[in-house]
Design an enzyme around this catalytic site. Structure first.
Site, PDB file in Angstrom:
ATOM      1  N   ASP A  25       0.834  -1.208   0.000  1.00  0.00           N
ATOM      2  CA  ASP A  25       0.000   0.000   0.000  1.00  0.00           C
ATOM      3  C   ASP A  25       0.868   1.257   0.000  1.00  0.00           C
ATOM      4  O   ASP A  25       1.992   1.244   0.516  1.00  0.00           O
ATOM      5  CB  ASP A  25      -0.910  -0.031   1.244  1.00  0.00           C
ATOM      6  CG  ASP A  25      -2.086   0.906   1.100  1.00  0.00           C
ATOM      7  OD1 ASP A  25      -2.349   1.395  -0.027  1.00  0.00           O
ATOM      8  OD2 ASP A  25      -2.759   1.161   2.115  1.00  0.00           O
ATOM      9  N   ARG A  38      -0.717   9.412  -9.794  1.00  0.00           N
ATOM     10  CA  ARG A  38      -0.757   8.189  -8.976  1.00  0.00           C
ATOM     11  C   ARG A  38      -0.099   7.007  -9.687  1.00  0.00           C
ATOM     12  O   ARG A  38       0.569   6.184  -9.063  1.00  0.00           O
ATOM     13  CB  ARG A  38      -2.214   7.810  -8.669  1.00  0.00           C
ATOM     14  CG  ARG A  38      -2.919   8.725  -7.712  1.00  0.00           C
ATOM     15  CD  ARG A  38      -4.371   8.265  -7.507  1.00  0.00           C
ATOM     16  NE  ARG A  38      -4.431   6.867  -7.115  1.00  0.00           N
ATOM     17  CZ  ARG A  38      -4.264   6.429  -5.859  1.00  0.00           C
ATOM     18  NH1 ARG A  38      -4.027   7.278  -4.886  1.00  0.00           N
ATOM     19  NH2 ARG A  38      -4.326   5.150  -5.595  1.00  0.00           N
ATOM     20  N   HIS A  42       2.608   3.422  -9.051  1.00  0.00           N
ATOM     21  CA  HIS A  42       2.472   2.001  -9.382  1.00  0.00           C
ATOM     22  C   HIS A  42       3.704   1.507 -10.157  1.00  0.00           C
ATOM     23  O   HIS A  42       4.151   0.377  -9.966  1.00  0.00           O
ATOM     24  CB  HIS A  42       1.192   1.753 -10.180  1.00  0.00           C
ATOM     25  CG  HIS A  42      -0.062   2.057  -9.418  1.00  0.00           C
ATOM     26  ND1 HIS A  42      -0.250   1.679  -8.116  1.00  0.00           N
ATOM     27  CD2 HIS A  42      -1.202   2.730  -9.772  1.00  0.00           C
ATOM     28  CE1 HIS A  42      -1.440   2.087  -7.689  1.00  0.00           C
ATOM     29  NE2 HIS A  42      -2.026   2.738  -8.680  1.00  0.00           N
ATOM     30  N   LEU A 139      11.520 -20.244  -5.152  1.00  0.00           N
ATOM     31  CA  LEU A 139      10.536 -19.366  -4.491  1.00  0.00           C
ATOM     32  C   LEU A 139       9.226 -19.520  -5.248  1.00  0.00           C
ATOM     33  O   LEU A 139       9.240 -19.563  -6.479  1.00  0.00           O
ATOM     34  CB  LEU A 139      10.992 -17.896  -4.565  1.00  0.00           C
ATOM     35  CG  LEU A 139       9.981 -16.849  -4.091  1.00  0.00           C
ATOM     36  CD1 LEU A 139       9.944 -16.784  -2.557  1.00  0.00           C
ATOM     37  CD2 LEU A 139      10.309 -15.451  -4.618  1.00  0.00           C
ATOM     38  N   ARG A 198       2.195  -5.021   5.929  1.00  0.00           N
ATOM     39  CA  ARG A 198       1.432  -4.009   5.204  1.00  0.00           C
ATOM     40  C   ARG A 198       2.202  -2.705   5.258  1.00  0.00           C
ATOM     41  O   ARG A 198       2.543  -2.219   6.335  1.00  0.00           O
ATOM     42  CB  ARG A 198       0.044  -3.809   5.796  1.00  0.00           C
ATOM     43  CG  ARG A 198      -0.737  -2.760   4.986  1.00  0.00           C
ATOM     44  CD  ARG A 198      -2.182  -2.627   5.377  1.00  0.00           C
ATOM     45  NE  ARG A 198      -2.842  -1.714   4.445  1.00  0.00           N
ATOM     46  CZ  ARG A 198      -4.067  -1.877   3.970  1.00  0.00           C
ATOM     47  NH1 ARG A 198      -4.768  -2.907   4.334  1.00  0.00           N
ATOM     48  NH2 ARG A 198      -4.591  -0.995   3.127  1.00  0.00           N
TER      49      ARG A 198
HETATM   50  C1  FPP Z   1      -1.906   0.104  -3.388  1.00  0.00           C
HETATM   51  O1  FPP Z   1      -1.456   1.438  -3.347  1.00  0.00           O
HETATM   52  C2  FPP Z   1      -1.395  -0.558  -4.589  1.00  0.00           C
HETATM   53  C3  FPP Z   1      -2.148  -1.153  -5.556  1.00  0.00           C
HETATM   54  C4  FPP Z   1      -3.630  -1.216  -5.498  1.00  0.00           C
HETATM   55  C5  FPP Z   1      -1.540  -1.752  -6.743  1.00  0.00           C
HETATM   56  C6  FPP Z   1      -0.311  -2.557  -6.498  1.00  0.00           C
HETATM   57  C7  FPP Z   1       0.473  -2.653  -7.741  1.00  0.00           C
HETATM   58  C8  FPP Z   1       1.827  -2.642  -7.809  1.00  0.00           C
HETATM   59  C9  FPP Z   1       2.696  -2.601  -6.630  1.00  0.00           C
HETATM   60  C10 FPP Z   1       2.513  -2.628  -9.121  1.00  0.00           C
HETATM   61  C11 FPP Z   1       2.264  -3.805  -9.984  1.00  0.00           C
HETATM   62  C12 FPP Z   1       2.550  -5.103  -9.348  1.00  0.00           C
HETATM   63  C13 FPP Z   1       2.542  -6.266 -10.012  1.00  0.00           C
HETATM   64  C14 FPP Z   1       2.760  -7.517  -9.252  1.00  0.00           C
HETATM   65  C15 FPP Z   1       2.381  -6.339 -11.480  1.00  0.00           C
HETATM   66  P1  FPP Z   1      -2.520   2.581  -3.441  1.00  0.00           P
HETATM   67  O2  FPP Z   1      -2.692   2.949  -4.871  1.00  0.00           O
HETATM   68  O3  FPP Z   1      -3.761   2.179  -2.736  1.00  0.00           O
HETATM   69  O4  FPP Z   1      -1.819   3.742  -2.674  1.00  0.00           O
HETATM   70  P2  FPP Z   1      -2.513   4.868  -1.769  1.00  0.00           P
HETATM   71  O5  FPP Z   1      -3.113   4.143  -0.595  1.00  0.00           O
HETATM   72  O6  FPP Z   1      -1.369   5.728  -1.376  1.00  0.00           O
HETATM   73  O7  FPP Z   1      -3.532   5.568  -2.622  1.00  0.00           O
END
Ligand code: FPP
Length: 262
Positions: A25, A38, A42, A139, A198
């Protein structure tokens, strides 16, 4: 298939967590702090995934499970959902050779059929990547995509009910037991997570592996996921090593020479 259960047996645990599950997160906030869109968070989040996969291999972690997209993430703006899909596809296309060479087995859990309407190529890529890496043992990297803990329990219950139905109505007379349901859960191939991490400061499970986290140790950090690196992973592991994992027993049972009476 044999399955693992922390409530039916007492698992053997070691210094290094055998299975780590992570809610990644804070990507959006990482980007916002830098006045970036945003989605930039990612992209950096994917870099962090690569680093943590390598770090887990080096430390002898056997299973790493990452929450990439929850059943509830569909509620995000369409553009962000599309971006995450494309990122997932390009990661699958680009990283599969490296995963294969590194002897990493890839598994994807979640209601993947929902992606069909959205992005039909995902299922195809996932199945090909899983098949190609199936025999690797260094793994097991599990990506949870369109995953929800409640969905997992429900789909397992549905399969169990169907199995019983095939046996005839009298098969419903005996109550469902944990050992009946567990083989239908989507992570049947893995022991339950030893350590749940987390990032991003929130302290909740957010419908991740609800069943499997029954006796998992929890670790929360304020660091945003793109900033989470091998050093921070080591901090989480050293915190884990201080925990006494009793699985319902007393301290005296777990450590007979500790001086604890109970
Ligand atoms: C949460 O952060 C993250 C996600 C919903 C997406 C996770 C994706 C990745 C880490 C990249 C791709 C990974 C793979 C395995 C292909 P958030 O957007 O909720 O952050 P915030 O809480 O700060 O808004």
């Amino acid at each position: 298939m044999a399955f693992f259960s922390s409530t039916l047996t007492t698992p053997q645990t070691g210094e290094v967590p055998r299975h780590i599950a992570i809610v990644m997160d804070g990507n959006g906030r990482w980007a916002a702090h830098r006045k970036l869109p945003r989605v930039a968070g990612h992209v950096r989040g994917l870099d962090a995934v690569r680093n943590i996969v390598d770090a887990c291999v080096q430390r002898g972690v056997e299973y790493l499970t990452l929450f990439a997209f929850s059943s509830e993430n569909w509620r995000r703006p369409n553009e962000e959902v599309s971006f995450l899909m494309r990122l997932f596809i390009s990661a699958l296309e680009r990283e599969i050779d490296k995963l294969h060479e590194s002897e990493i087995r890839l598994r994807v859990i979640g209601a993947l059929d929902a992606f069909d309407a959205f992005e039909p190529r995902i299922q195809e890529l996932v199945r090909a990547a899983e098949a190609r890496t199936e025999t690797h043992q260094r793994l097991t990297l599990t990506i949870a995509a369109n995953y929800g803990g409640r969905w997992d329990i429900l789909q397992a219950a549905q399969k169990l009910a169907f199995e019983r139905l095939l046996l005839g109505p009298t098969a419903f007379a005996s109550p469902f037991k944990e050992a009946d349901l567990a083989p239908h859960l989507s992570m049947v191939y893995a022991p339950e997570p030893d350590l749940f991490i987390r990032t991003g400061g929130e302290k909740r499970i957010s419908n991740f592996l609800l069943w499997q986290l029954a006796y998992t140790e929890f670790y929360f950090t304020d660091k945003f996921w793109p900033d989470f690196d091998a050093e921070m992973l080591d901090l989480a592991i050293s915190e884990y090593q201080k925990r006494e994992r009793r699985f319902g027993r007393t301290s005296a049972q777990v450590r007979p020479n500790s001086g604890h009476l109970f």
